[in-house]
Structure formats: C-alpha cells, structure tokens
Design a protein around this motif. Structure first.
Motif, PDB file in Angstrom:
ATOM      1  N   THR A 110      18.992 -29.400  20.186  1.00  0.00           N
ATOM      2  CA  THR A 110      18.214 -30.631  20.978  1.00  0.00           C
ATOM      3  C   THR A 110      17.922 -31.513  19.771  1.00  0.00           C
ATOM      4  O   THR A 110      18.305 -32.716  20.104  1.00  0.00           O
ATOM      5  CB  THR A 110      16.888 -30.108  21.160  1.00  0.00           C
ATOM      6  OG1 THR A 110      17.077 -28.885  22.024  1.00  0.00           O
ATOM      7  CG2 THR A 110      15.896 -30.721  21.723  1.00  0.00           C
ATOM      8  N   ARG A 111      17.751 -31.211  18.605  1.00  0.00           N
ATOM      9  CA  ARG A 111      17.434 -32.106  17.443  1.00  0.00           C
ATOM     10  C   ARG A 111      19.008 -33.090  17.278  1.00  0.00           C
ATOM     11  O   ARG A 111      18.854 -34.241  17.404  1.00  0.00           O
ATOM     12  CB  ARG A 111      17.001 -31.676  16.255  1.00  0.00           C
ATOM     13  CG  ARG A 111      16.798 -32.575  15.085  1.00  0.00           C
ATOM     14  CD  ARG A 111      16.382 -31.902  13.867  1.00  0.00           C
ATOM     15  NE  ARG A 111      15.116 -31.533  14.018  1.00  0.00           N
ATOM     16  CZ  ARG A 111      14.631 -30.717  12.988  1.00  0.00           C
ATOM     17  NH1 ARG A 111      15.126 -30.687  11.769  1.00  0.00           N
ATOM     18  NH2 ARG A 111      13.183 -30.258  12.994  1.00  0.00           N
ATOM     19  N   ASP A 165      22.902 -19.875  22.034  1.00  0.00           N
ATOM     20  CA  ASP A 165      24.463 -19.755  22.107  1.00  0.00           C
ATOM     21  C   ASP A 165      24.730 -20.736  20.791  1.00  0.00           C
ATOM     22  O   ASP A 165      25.748 -20.226  20.180  1.00  0.00           O
ATOM     23  CB  ASP A 165      24.863 -20.676  23.399  1.00  0.00           C
ATOM     24  CG  ASP A 165      26.237 -20.426  23.354  1.00  0.00           C
ATOM     25  OD1 ASP A 165      27.028 -19.479  23.185  1.00  0.00           O
ATOM     26  OD2 ASP A 165      26.801 -21.730  23.839  1.00  0.00           O
ATOM     27  N   TYR A 166      23.950 -21.680  20.624  1.00  0.00           N
ATOM     28  CA  TYR A 166      23.964 -22.489  19.438  1.00  0.00           C
ATOM     29  C   TYR A 166      24.407 -21.545  18.098  1.00  0.00           C
ATOM     30  O   TYR A 166      25.431 -21.720  17.456  1.00  0.00           O
ATOM     31  CB  TYR A 166      23.321 -23.599  19.380  1.00  0.00           C
ATOM     32  CG  TYR A 166      23.498 -24.571  18.059  1.00  0.00           C
ATOM     33  CD1 TYR A 166      24.295 -25.729  18.146  1.00  0.00           C
ATOM     34  CD2 TYR A 166      22.950 -24.050  16.808  1.00  0.00           C
ATOM     35  CE1 TYR A 166      24.050 -26.473  16.926  1.00  0.00           C
ATOM     36  CE2 TYR A 166      22.932 -24.988  15.744  1.00  0.00           C
ATOM     37  CZ  TYR A 166      23.562 -26.107  15.823  1.00  0.00           C
ATOM     38  OH  TYR A 166      23.744 -26.982  14.855  1.00  0.00           O
ATOM     39  N   VAL A 167      23.369 -20.808  17.994  1.00  0.00           N
ATOM     40  CA  VAL A 167      23.070 -20.159  16.751  1.00  0.00           C
ATOM     41  C   VAL A 167      24.306 -18.934  16.617  1.00  0.00           C
ATOM     42  O   VAL A 167      24.928 -18.687  15.452  1.00  0.00           O
ATOM     43  CB  VAL A 167      21.765 -19.507  16.210  1.00  0.00           C
ATOM     44  CG1 VAL A 167      20.686 -20.526  16.437  1.00  0.00           C
ATOM     45  CG2 VAL A 167      21.377 -18.570  17.530  1.00  0.00           C
ATOM     46  N   GLU A 168      24.564 -18.332  17.661  1.00  0.00           N
ATOM     47  CA  GLU A 168      25.764 -17.217  17.829  1.00  0.00           C
ATOM     48  C   GLU A 168      26.923 -17.824  17.317  1.00  0.00           C
ATOM     49  O   GLU A 168      27.926 -17.236  16.754  1.00  0.00           O
ATOM     50  CB  GLU A 168      25.564 -16.680  19.157  1.00  0.00           C
ATOM     51  CG  GLU A 168      26.564 -15.451  19.283  1.00  0.00           C
ATOM     52  CD  GLU A 168      26.045 -14.242  18.468  1.00  0.00           C
ATOM     53  OE1 GLU A 168      26.745 -13.590  18.407  1.00  0.00           O
ATOM     54  OE2 GLU A 168      24.890 -14.173  17.923  1.00  0.00           O
ATOM     55  N   SER A 169      27.310 -19.060  17.969  1.00  0.00           N
ATOM     56  CA  SER A 169      28.399 -19.827  17.734  1.00  0.00           C
ATOM     57  C   SER A 169      28.651 -20.037  16.324  1.00  0.00           C
ATOM     58  O   SER A 169      29.714 -19.899  15.678  1.00  0.00           O
ATOM     59  CB  SER A 169      28.534 -20.925  18.573  1.00  0.00           C
ATOM     60  OG  SER A 169      29.808 -21.679  18.363  1.00  0.00           O
ATOM     61  N   LYS A 190      21.359 -24.709   7.459  1.00  0.00           N
ATOM     62  CA  LYS A 190      22.000 -25.618   8.534  1.00  0.00           C
ATOM     63  C   LYS A 190      21.144 -25.274   9.792  1.00  0.00           C
ATOM     64  O   LYS A 190      20.854 -26.497  10.356  1.00  0.00           O
ATOM     65  CB  LYS A 190      23.425 -24.833   8.746  1.00  0.00           C
ATOM     66  CG  LYS A 190      24.431 -25.366   7.626  1.00  0.00           C
ATOM     67  CD  LYS A 190      25.742 -24.915   8.192  1.00  0.00           C
ATOM     68  CE  LYS A 190      26.860 -25.229   7.019  1.00  0.00           C
ATOM     69  NZ  LYS A 190      26.890 -26.985   6.979  1.00  0.00           N
ATOM     70  N   LEU A 191      20.496 -24.071  10.267  1.00  0.00           N
ATOM     71  CA  LEU A 191      19.925 -23.911  11.293  1.00  0.00           C
ATOM     72  C   LEU A 191      18.431 -24.761  11.369  1.00  0.00           C
ATOM     73  O   LEU A 191      18.003 -25.463  12.295  1.00  0.00           O
ATOM     74  CB  LEU A 191      19.688 -22.535  11.416  1.00  0.00           C
ATOM     75  CG  LEU A 191      20.624 -21.596  11.776  1.00  0.00           C
ATOM     76  CD1 LEU A 191      20.192 -20.207  12.124  1.00  0.00           C
ATOM     77  CD2 LEU A 191      21.533 -22.163  13.109  1.00  0.00           C
ATOM     78  N   ILE A 205      16.381 -25.660  14.880  1.00  0.00           N
ATOM     79  CA  ILE A 205      16.370 -24.236  15.570  1.00  0.00           C
ATOM     80  C   ILE A 205      14.776 -23.736  15.174  1.00  0.00           C
ATOM     81  O   ILE A 205      14.243 -23.913  14.066  1.00  0.00           O
ATOM     82  CB  ILE A 205      17.322 -23.374  15.071  1.00  0.00           C
ATOM     83  CG1 ILE A 205      18.806 -23.981  15.413  1.00  0.00           C
ATOM     84  CG2 ILE A 205      17.160 -22.043  15.953  1.00  0.00           C
ATOM     85  CD1 ILE A 205      18.940 -24.503  16.816  1.00  0.00           C
ATOM     86  N   GLU A 206      14.284 -23.008  16.164  1.00  0.00           N
ATOM     87  CA  GLU A 206      13.187 -22.217  16.131  1.00  0.00           C
ATOM     88  C   GLU A 206      13.120 -21.189  14.894  1.00  0.00           C
ATOM     89  O   GLU A 206      13.918 -20.486  14.730  1.00  0.00           O
ATOM     90  CB  GLU A 206      12.629 -21.641  17.492  1.00  0.00           C
ATOM     91  CG  GLU A 206      12.662 -22.677  18.636  1.00  0.00           C
ATOM     92  CD  GLU A 206      13.946 -22.965  19.338  1.00  0.00           C
ATOM     93  OE1 GLU A 206      13.686 -23.427  20.519  1.00  0.00           O
ATOM     94  OE2 GLU A 206      15.020 -22.687  18.875  1.00  0.00           O
ATOM     95  N   ASP A 207      11.908 -21.141  14.377  1.00  0.00           N
ATOM     96  CA  ASP A 207      11.728 -20.302  13.223  1.00  0.00           C
ATOM     97  C   ASP A 207      12.072 -18.750  13.618  1.00  0.00           C
ATOM     98  O   ASP A 207      12.754 -17.916  12.887  1.00  0.00           O
ATOM     99  CB  ASP A 207      10.463 -20.258  12.583  1.00  0.00           C
ATOM    100  CG  ASP A 207      10.303 -21.693  11.790  1.00  0.00           C
ATOM    101  OD1 ASP A 207      11.215 -22.180  11.566  1.00  0.00           O
ATOM    102  OD2 ASP A 207       9.068 -22.009  11.381  1.00  0.00           O
TER     103      ASP A 207
END
Length: 268
Positions: free
Chosen positions: A77-78, A111-115, A134-135, A140-142
């Motif tokens: 999103t960011r 899906d983003y973090v898994e990829s 990077k996350l 990305i949420e904590d």
C-alpha cells in the motif's frame, strides 16, 4: 443545454475516446469513464455533470497509474501511495485508487511478504534482518513482519549461510581472530542474527598456516614500522609497532619474537 454531439475513438489509443460537446472537442476520457458514466451521443451536459466527468477521469488516471505500477511486480500500500503522490494526485484520489486495487486483489500484504521472502531466500545472500528492514520500509504491519521474518529464519538453508561465511572468510588474510571478526561483521551487515552468526563461526575452519602467518606478520611489521619510525624512536617506537600489530590480531608473543628477529629492540 449543452449536449454531447460526438464520441470518437482516439487514433493512437483504442481505449480512449474524444468527447465533443456542441460540435467542439471538450476532453479525452478512458473507456472506463465512458462505461461508468454511461456517456453517449445526445446526452445533456450541465456544468455539474461536466465536472463529474472530469473528476471521474482524473480518478481513473490515478487508478491506471497504480495498475501500471503494479504490473511490474507486487507492491505494498505504501509503495503505491508514494508512487501516486509523486504524480501529484491528491490524497482522496490516491486512497480511492488503492481501495480499487485491493478490491481487485492486486494489493495483498500477505501475498507481498510471502513473495518477497521466497525471492530473497532464493536469489540473495541476505539474512532475516535485511528482510525485516525491507518490510518496514514497505509499510507492512508489525504483526505480519514478526510472523514472516520468523518463517524466513526457518526456511533459509543453514548450509547456504555457511557458504556465504566461507566466501567472506576467504577474502580476508591475517590472524584467525581478525578473520573471525571480519566474517562476523560482514554477516551482521548482511542481516544475519548473532545466534546464527555464532553457529556459522563454529562451523567454519579458521586454522592458520604457520608459514603463511609468519610471512604476513613480517609484511605487516614492515608496513607498521615504516609508518611509525618517522614519528617515534626507541621504546616508544617499539610499543607503537607492537600495539598496531596486536590490533591486527597478532599474538603478543609472536610479535615480540618477530621484532627480535627483525633487529627491532628497545633502545631506550
């Protein structure tokens, strides 16, 4: 009352249309805007309706920019927000575009973090802390970060990390202690945890070849001595040389012996 008198497909882009009002060109719009507002020849166009058309087209442009940005790889999103902000879209328009992308399942943080996790493990030599950074930068949420970083640590093959450590070790010559420090620092910079680094160091072979170490000590002794002899002499020269060599990881006894072999004695 003004009317739409003509709608034509643009010559160089079949997904965009030219709108004519009272036989004069008014604006170009996307096919999405055309369909959403159900525009057709003969429609009455009030000033308010024309403003609505322009607003809808502006919103559609933001959506298209977001879709284009997402077409290259998965985004958070960011990342999408920042991209649209650089195009000078206002916040409400950006937020609407992001919601549209989420509804189309084009922005999905799980899906983003898994990829990203799978890609980094497969193609890089970076550890979990670089992944975490990077996350965080991606917004990305904590809670999700903690979960997926733990998975990263479990899934990253230990033998691959050992290979990374061994490759780093081979780049550094010198005493075992200094080489271990070099490998530790390098692995920390690559994002590995202290616990993992400790296990890697225990696995690697830091044994020293006596002849090679003697040659290295002689080389470093000459460099250090030639540097300090311009500033110091006697006891102070000997101590400065000894301290510099110890900082390089050489043992005091080995330094003392090499100083005696080289004829460097305390002349105080």
């Amino acid at each position: 009352m003004r009317k739409i008198t003509k709608i034509e497909v643009q010559k160089n882009n079949a997904s965009r249309f030219n709108i004519y009002i009272d036989d004069s060109f008014e604006l170009g719009i996307s096919d999405d805007t055309l369909v959403k507002l159900n525009l057709k020849k003969g429609d009455d166009v009030t000033p308010e309706f024309l403003t609505q058309i322009k607003q809808q087209e502006f919103q559609q442009q933001a959506i298209q920019q977001a879709l284009n940005h997402l077409s290259y790889r998965k985004r958070s999103t960011r990342e999408v927000y920042n991209h649209l902000a650089k195009q000078d879209f206002p916040e409400n328009v950006i937020n609407h575009a992001i919601e549209y992308c989420k509804m189309q399942n084009l922005i999905d943080h799980k899906d983003y973090v898994e990829s990203l996790k799978n890609t980094m493990i497969r193609t890089t030599d970076k550890g979990p802390e670089v992944f975490r950074q990077k996350l965080m930068e991606a917004g990305i949420e904590d809670s999700l970060i903690q979960q997926v970083v733990a998975q990263y640590e479990v899934e990253q093959p230990f033998d691959k990390i050992v290979k990374v450590g061994n490759k780093i070790k081979e780049k550094k010559q010198g005493p075992s202690k200094k080489r271990q420090q070099y490998v530790q620092q390098s692995l920390m910079q690559k994002g590995y945890t202290l616990e993992t680094i400790k296990d890697v160091l225990e696995t690697l072979d830091f044994s020293e070849d006596p002849e090679m170490m003697d040659n290295l000590l002689q080389r470093d002794l000459e460099k250090v001595y030639n540097k300090y002899v311009k500033k110091y002499d006697g006891y102070q020269l000997k101590m400065k040389t000894t301290e510099a060599l110890m900082r390089k990881g050489y043992a005091y006894d080995a330094i003392k012996l090499k100083l005696e072999e080289s004829g460097i004695v305390d002349e105080s």
